[in-house]
Design an enzyme around this catalytic site. Structure first.
Site, PDB file in Angstrom:
ATOM      1  N   SER A 265     -14.734   3.034  32.360  1.00  0.00           N
ATOM      2  CA  SER A 265     -13.763   2.486  32.469  1.00  0.00           C
ATOM      3  C   SER A 265     -13.623   1.067  32.000  1.00  0.00           C
ATOM      4  CB  SER A 265     -12.307   3.176  31.853  1.00  0.00           C
ATOM      5  OG  SER A 265     -12.131   3.285  33.095  1.00  0.00           O
TER       6      SER A 265
ATOM      7  N   THR B  97     -16.611  -0.337  27.586  1.00  0.00           N
ATOM      8  CA  THR B  97     -16.055   0.549  27.856  1.00  0.00           C
ATOM      9  C   THR B  97     -15.319   1.184  26.994  1.00  0.00           C
ATOM     10  OG1 THR B  97     -15.804   1.448  30.139  1.00  0.00           O
ATOM     11  CG2 THR B  97     -15.059  -0.649  29.232  1.00  0.00           C
ATOM     12  N   TYR B  98     -14.604   1.454  27.655  1.00  0.00           N
ATOM     13  CA  TYR B  98     -12.891   2.427  26.586  1.00  0.00           C
ATOM     14  C   TYR B  98     -11.963   2.050  27.737  1.00  0.00           C
ATOM     15  CZ  TYR B  98     -13.389   6.622  29.581  1.00  0.00           C
ATOM     16  OH  TYR B  98     -13.373   7.221  31.261  1.00  0.00           O
TER      17      TYR B  98
ATOM     18  N   GLY C 196     -15.588   2.522  37.505  1.00  0.00           N
ATOM     19  CA  GLY C 196     -16.792   3.009  37.283  1.00  0.00           C
ATOM     20  C   GLY C 196     -17.955   1.775  37.734  1.00  0.00           C
ATOM     21  N   ALA C 197     -19.703   2.010  37.180  1.00  0.00           N
ATOM     22  CA  ALA C 197     -20.485   1.060  36.412  1.00  0.00           C
ATOM     23  C   ALA C 197     -19.967  -0.539  36.517  1.00  0.00           C
ATOM     24  CB  ALA C 197     -21.735   1.233  35.689  1.00  0.00           C
ATOM     25  N   ALA C 198     -19.214  -0.113  35.571  1.00  0.00           N
ATOM     26  CA  ALA C 198     -18.841  -2.105  35.014  1.00  0.00           C
ATOM     27  C   ALA C 198     -18.151  -2.667  35.999  1.00  0.00           C
ATOM     28  CB  ALA C 198     -17.638  -1.372  34.254  1.00  0.00           C
TER      29      ALA C 198
END
EC number: 4.1.1.11
Length: 126
Positions: free
Chosen positions: A25, A57-58, A72-74
């Protein structure tokens, strides 16, 4: 027929944190979310002005003032200090689409809202 339009945008926010070991997110100052009309857990597109990366994403609201944190991955797609544009979209019928104007929030270097508009002049960033 429905048409997808830009609903809300936080323009050129500064990335304040990037936490790889988080579930995912983008955490955003709840004041910016409220100003823009973006809801917590809403799907957003994020565009990194510095490197051109685009991802979805959110959102997660945070009470920490000025925070824009990729989780995270972002977190691999931006560095602290990068400028990002955060956008949400909505579907409208043809009649609604003719009159709808997106909400745009401009921020300063501390991610404090400096201007909120319901339109955007093309070609100008401020």
């Amino acid at each position: 027929m429905n048409i997808t339009l830009l609903k809300s945008k936080i323009h050129r926010a500064n990335v304040t944190e990037a936490r790889l070991d988080y579930v995912g997110s983008i955490s955003i100052d709840e004041k910016l979310l409220q100003a823009s009309g973006i809801l917590e857990y809403e799907k957003v597109q994020v565009v990194n002005v510095n490197n051109g990366a685009r991802f979805e994403t959110y959102t997660i609201a945070t009470q920490e003032e000025g925070v824009v944190c990729l989780n995270g991955a972002a977190a691999r797609l931006a560095e602290v200090g990068d400028k990002v544009i955060i956008m949400s979209y909505a579907d409208f019928n043809e009649e609604e689409a003719k009159t709808f104007k997106p909400k745009v929030v401009f921020v300063d270097e501390n991610n404090t809202a400096t201007k909120i508009t319901n339109y955007e002049k093309h070609g100008a960033i401020f």
